[in-house]
Design an enzyme around this catalytic site. Structure first.
Site, short mmCIF file in Angstrom:
data_model
loop_
_atom_site.label_atom_id
_atom_site.label_comp_id
_atom_site.label_asym_id
_atom_site.label_seq_id
_atom_site.Cartn_x
_atom_site.Cartn_y
_atom_site.Cartn_z
CB CYS A 175 5.91 4.64 4.24
SG CYS A 175 6.85 6.13 3.84
CB CYS B 74 -2.60 7.28 5.34
SG CYS B 74 -1.79 7.44 3.74
CB CYS C 61 -1.59 4.31 8.55
SG CYS C 61 -2.11 3.11 7.33
CB CYS D 127 -0.92 -0.01 1.22
SG CYS D 127 -2.15 1.32 1.24
CB CYS D 128 3.83 2.24 2.03
SG CYS D 128 3.14 2.49 3.68
#
Length: 237
Positions: free
Chosen positions: A228, A200, A203, A117-118
């Protein structure tokens, strides 16, 4: 790499941050930029850079899942300084493929999923943003987390093939906020609600008393994993 990092670090180790920035902004004009996540440190550097060069380049990564307070600060910053921060977004095809593979919140299922995702939301957009630069300015500070303790004022980013400048690397939290208050620099209101580090929305959480500054980032993971990937040393692909 044709630069001598040891020489550069010795040259600037006792220089004021503004002097360091002025030198690099002049010597790499048009090929240097601040990567801002609109954290307190990035706001300090935004103020310094634009005071030196009103046309200084600043960019941000809009992951699509930032807190509303961060978007509000982006707008406030643009208005205060009369600029438009450059915005880089995730690739649509990669984002859709990730959703198909892991679902909307699959990043919580494993470290591998979270890193994917990162990568999609941050690393790939950053690669595009840095592709035409010679110097990347960051708001990193050594005291922010265990993963940043060995970082230097001036580094070479092998993965992206450019100089990485960390002007505030030696600053502590108090010095950052003294600058913000003295110079009336806009900041994210979440900082007043227990969020020293803001990423985010899903997170990031507020930290508890006694926790280290980045404890609220990916809090379900062990500290050694809490990056990340933007600032991890890696070989050029």
């Amino acid at each position: 790499m044709s630069i001598n990092l040891d020489v550069l670090n010795r040259r600037f180790e006792n220089e004021a941050v503004e002097s360091l920035l002025a030198c690099f902004l002049e010597s790499h004009k048009g090929r240097i930029a601040l990567a801002s996540s609109f954290g307190a440190e990035d706001q300090v550097l935004t103020d310094m850079i634009l005071n030196i060069d009103p046309l200084g380049k600043i960019f941000t990564l809009d992951t699509g899942r930032l807190p509303e307070e961060t978007y509000a600060l982006m707008d406030q910053t643009n208005r205060k300084y009369g600029i438009k921060v450059d915005v880089y977004c995730p690739d649509r095809t990669a984002l859709e493929a990730m959703y198909q593979a892991q679902g909307i919140n699959g990043f919580r299922d494993s470290i591998e999923n979270r890193k994917t995702c990162c990568h999609v939301r941050k690393l790939e957009p950053l690669r595009r943003a840095l592709s035409e630069l010679e110097v990347w300015i960051t708001g990193l500070r050594r005291s922010q987390s265990p993963t940043r303790e060995t970082m230097r004022l001036i580094e070479w980013d092998e993965g992206n093939g450019l100089i990485k400048l960390n002007p505030l690397i030696e600053w502590d939290e108090e010095r950052v906020w003294d600058y913000i208050k003295t110079n009336k620099v806009p900041y994210n209101v979440l900082h007043t609600q227990g969020y020293p580090s803001i990423g985010c929305e899903p997170c990031t959480r507020a930290i508890r008393e006694g926790e280290e500054l980045r404890a609220g980032r990916w809090w379900w993971e062990n500290p050694e994993h809490k990056e990340c990937g933007l600032h991890l040393k890696r070989e050029k692909q």
